[in-house]
Design an enzyme around this catalytic site. Structure first.
Site, PDB file in Angstrom:
ATOM      1  N   ASP A 149       2.595  -0.709  11.669  1.00 46.96           N
ATOM      2  CA  ASP A 149       2.534  -2.040  12.258  1.00 46.96           C
ATOM      3  C   ASP A 149       3.864  -2.790  12.123  1.00 46.96           C
ATOM      4  OD1 ASP A 149       2.383  -2.251   9.527  1.00 46.96           O
ATOM      5  OD2 ASP A 149       0.782  -3.724   9.497  1.00 46.96           O
ATOM      6  N   GLY A 180     -11.516  12.861  20.679  1.00 44.19           N
ATOM      7  CA  GLY A 180     -12.375  12.645  21.849  1.00 44.19           C
ATOM      8  C   GLY A 180     -13.468  11.625  21.593  1.00 44.19           C
ATOM      9  N   ALA A 181     -13.137  10.552  20.860  1.00 41.82           N
ATOM     10  CA  ALA A 181     -14.151   9.529  20.561  1.00 41.82           C
ATOM     11  C   ALA A 181     -14.671   8.896  21.855  1.00 41.82           C
ATOM     12  CB  ALA A 181     -13.544   8.453  19.667  1.00 41.82           C
ATOM     13  N   ASN A 195     -26.121  12.749  23.860  1.00 45.03           N
ATOM     14  CA  ASN A 195     -26.710  12.111  22.686  1.00 45.03           C
ATOM     15  C   ASN A 195     -25.734  11.840  21.543  1.00 45.03           C
ATOM     16  OD1 ASN A 195     -29.178  12.162  23.962  1.00 45.03           O
ATOM     17  ND2 ASN A 195     -29.640  14.211  23.196  1.00 45.03           N
ATOM     18  N   THR A 218       4.312   2.733   5.488  1.00 47.20           N
ATOM     19  CA  THR A 218       2.941   2.212   5.609  1.00 47.20           C
ATOM     20  C   THR A 218       2.170   3.109   6.559  1.00 47.20           C
ATOM     21  OG1 THR A 218       1.570   0.451   6.582  1.00 47.20           O
ATOM     22  CG2 THR A 218       3.847   0.514   7.305  1.00 47.20           C
ATOM     23  N   ASP A 225      -0.125   2.110   8.404  1.00 43.31           N
ATOM     24  CA  ASP A 225      -0.608   1.310   9.544  1.00 43.31           C
ATOM     25  C   ASP A 225       0.285   1.364  10.787  1.00 43.31           C
ATOM     26  OD1 ASP A 225      -2.694   0.559   7.970  1.00 43.31           O
ATOM     27  OD2 ASP A 225      -2.114  -1.540   7.760  1.00 43.31           O
ATOM     28  N   ASP A 235       4.781  -4.477   6.005  1.00 45.69           N
ATOM     29  CA  ASP A 235       5.165  -5.827   6.433  1.00 45.69           C
ATOM     30  C   ASP A 235       5.219  -6.816   5.265  1.00 45.69           C
ATOM     31  OD1 ASP A 235       2.408  -5.833   6.231  1.00 45.69           O
ATOM     32  OD2 ASP A 235       2.133  -7.253   7.878  1.00 45.69           O
ATOM     33  N   GLY A 236       4.304  -6.673   4.281  1.00 43.81           N
ATOM     34  CA  GLY A 236       4.329  -7.575   3.121  1.00 43.81           C
ATOM     35  C   GLY A 236       5.635  -7.434   2.340  1.00 43.81           C
ATOM     36  N   ARG A 280       0.976  -5.111  -5.091  1.00 41.57           N
ATOM     37  CA  ARG A 280       1.123  -6.252  -4.172  1.00 41.57           C
ATOM     38  C   ARG A 280       1.316  -7.458  -5.101  1.00 41.57           C
ATOM     39  NH1 ARG A 280      -0.644  -4.113   0.759  1.00 41.57           N
ATOM     40  NH2 ARG A 280      -2.392  -2.667   0.656  1.00 41.57           N
ATOM     41  N   GLY A 289       0.842  -1.205   0.000  1.00 47.63           N
ATOM     42  CA  GLY A 289       0.000   0.000   0.000  1.00 47.63           C
ATOM     43  C   GLY A 289       0.871   1.247   0.000  1.00 47.63           C
ATOM     44  N   ARG A 325      -5.517  -3.007   9.069  1.00 42.77           N
ATOM     45  CA  ARG A 325      -5.935  -4.404   8.901  1.00 42.77           C
ATOM     46  C   ARG A 325      -5.592  -5.225  10.136  1.00 42.77           C
ATOM     47  NH1 ARG A 325      -3.764  -5.758   3.422  1.00 42.77           N
ATOM     48  NH2 ARG A 325      -1.968  -5.081   4.600  1.00 42.77           N
TER      49      ARG A 325
HETATM   50  O1  F6P Z   1      -1.374  -0.064   3.370  1.00 46.08           O
HETATM   51  C1  F6P Z   1      -2.042  -0.531   4.462  1.00 46.08           C
HETATM   52  C2  F6P Z   1      -3.508  -0.544   4.168  1.00 46.08           C
HETATM   53  O2  F6P Z   1      -3.968   0.755   3.888  1.00 46.08           O
HETATM   54  C3  F6P Z   1      -4.338  -1.181   5.263  1.00 46.08           C
HETATM   55  O3  F6P Z   1      -4.645  -0.298   6.308  1.00 46.08           O
HETATM   56  C4  F6P Z   1      -5.531  -1.659   4.493  1.00 46.08           C
HETATM   57  O4  F6P Z   1      -6.109  -2.760   5.134  1.00 46.08           O
HETATM   58  C5  F6P Z   1      -4.962  -2.072   3.178  1.00 46.08           C
HETATM   59  O5  F6P Z   1      -3.770  -1.338   3.019  1.00 46.08           O
HETATM   60  C6  F6P Z   1      -5.867  -1.857   1.993  1.00 46.08           C
HETATM   61  O6  F6P Z   1      -5.210  -2.322   0.867  1.00 46.08           O
HETATM   62  P1  F6P Z   1      -5.718  -2.161  -0.631  1.00 46.08           P
HETATM   63  O7  F6P Z   1      -5.539  -0.728  -1.010  1.00 46.08           O
HETATM   64  O8  F6P Z   1      -4.848  -3.066  -1.409  1.00 46.08           O
HETATM   65  O9  F6P Z   1      -7.170  -2.533  -0.618  1.00 46.08           O
END
Ligand code: F6P
Length: 323
Positions: free
Chosen positions: A130, A186-187, A215, A126, A128, A103-104, A72, A11, A172
């Site tokens: 992660d 502030g969720a 509410n 990325t 994410d 990570d991929g 990908r 991504g 993800r």
């Molecule tokens: O790059 C990470 C990410 O944005 C994730 O947060 C998400 O799940 C995924 O890529 C979506 O990927 P794609 O654009 O291939 O649907």
């Protein structure tokens, strides 16, 4: 090392262009030739490779996406794909690689380098966040700011109509975007993959808030949350409280685009610069990271195995600050 290649994979994330710019200019400064490989590992297999000049990276520091494009690649997961990719590198005399991705990308790298020996350095790109081995990944800051602005806007309309909103953000396997954008807005509730969702506790909270006339309820859900995402949470709320006015908004790919924040541009610049310097000095098969403000190098194998635990104070804050 005279000839190196650079690619972006997986991504895209805002700031990848700033990292490409930094790596290209650092390589040229060091009198190396640098080759752009389009569409990540797929372009490596197909030989979609071109020599880059300093002007190829002019005027891109502020642009989202990636000028090298990304993919990908399923083919790169096969023995044949990896062999073809390796032969392409040999035929272009590429002796080292800069890999920008998530990570991929690093899983692909570990697989590839277990078969073929080519010096390489990774850069975490990325939204994410992660990956272990770095406090921040390129694009994360921008994505959180994008989500935050969107959630702020949704709160305005939620407030005007006294509505409950379930907002799904990307992530993800990781809840960092949800946690940070949710706390910043502030969720009332934040659901992330790292914490098992207790839907009854969430419904109970909505009930208590309704009783005391609070509410507006903003629930931020990471797409990878174990309950199944925003639509499932929406269903659970209306089946318990059929009279509540509930709306769902999935922010989606808006979070991946846009001009990178200053933080992502500077981070990307540091990482691109450090990645080429690491290749030059022979410190390879590592991912560049920034920890406590300092550049660090973590072996690819550790990057893909590691976990990045969510700070417990942030989890506690969700409950305490939303009373
Ligand atoms: O790059 C990470 C990410 O944005 C994730 O947060 C998400 O799940 C995924 O890529 C979506 O990927 P794609 O654009 O291939 O649907």
């Amino acid at each position: 090392m005279k000839n190196i290649g650079i690619l972006t994979s997986g991504g895209d994330s805002p700031g990848m262009n700033a990292a490409i710019r930094a790596a290209v200019r650092t390589a040229l400064y060091n009198k190396m030739n640098i080759f752009g490989i389009r569409r990540g590992y797929q372009g490596m297999i197909e030989g979609d490779i071109f020599q880059m000049k300093t002007t190829d990276v002019s005027n891109i520091i502020q642009r989202g996406g990636t000028i090298l494009k990304t993919a990908r690649s399923k083919d790169f997961m096969t023995d044949k794909g990896m062999e073809t990719a390796y032969n392409q590198l040999l035929s272009h005399n590429i002796e080292g690689l800069v890999l920008i991705g998530g990570d991929g990308t690093f899983r692909g790298a570990v697989n590839f380098f277990s078969r073929y020996s080519i010096p390489a350095v990774g850069i975490p790109g990325t939204i994410d966040k992660d990956l272990m081995g770095t406090d921040f990944t390129i694009g994360f800051d921008t994505a959180v700011n994008t989500a935050m602005e969107a959630i702020d806007k949704i709160r305005d309309t939620a407030e005007a109509h006294d509505r409950v909103f379930v907002i799904e953000v990307m992530g993800r396997d990781a809840g960092y975007i949800a946690l940070n954008s949710g706390l910043a807005c502030g969720a009332e509730d934040i659901l992330i993959p790292e914490v098992t969702t207790d839907i009854n506790a969430l419904l109970h909270k909505i009930e208590c808030d309704e009783t005391r006339k609070k509410n507006v309820h903003i629930i931020v859900v990471a797409e990878g949350d174990d309950y199944g995402g925003a639509n499932k949470v929406h269903e659970a709320i209306i089946s318990r409280f059929p009279k509540l006015d509930v709306r769902t908004c999935i922010l989606g790919h808006i979070q991946r685009g846009g001009s990178p924040s200053y933080a992502d541009r500077v981070l990307a610049g540091r990482m691109g610069f450090s990645a080429v310097n690491a290749l030059v000095s022979g410190n390879t098969q590592v991912m560049i990271g920034v920890i406590n403000g300092n550049i660090v190098h973590t072996p690819f194998a550790q990057v893909v195995k590691g976990e990045t635990p969510i700070p417990t104070d942030m989890i506690e804050m969700i409950k305490v600050l939303s009373i």
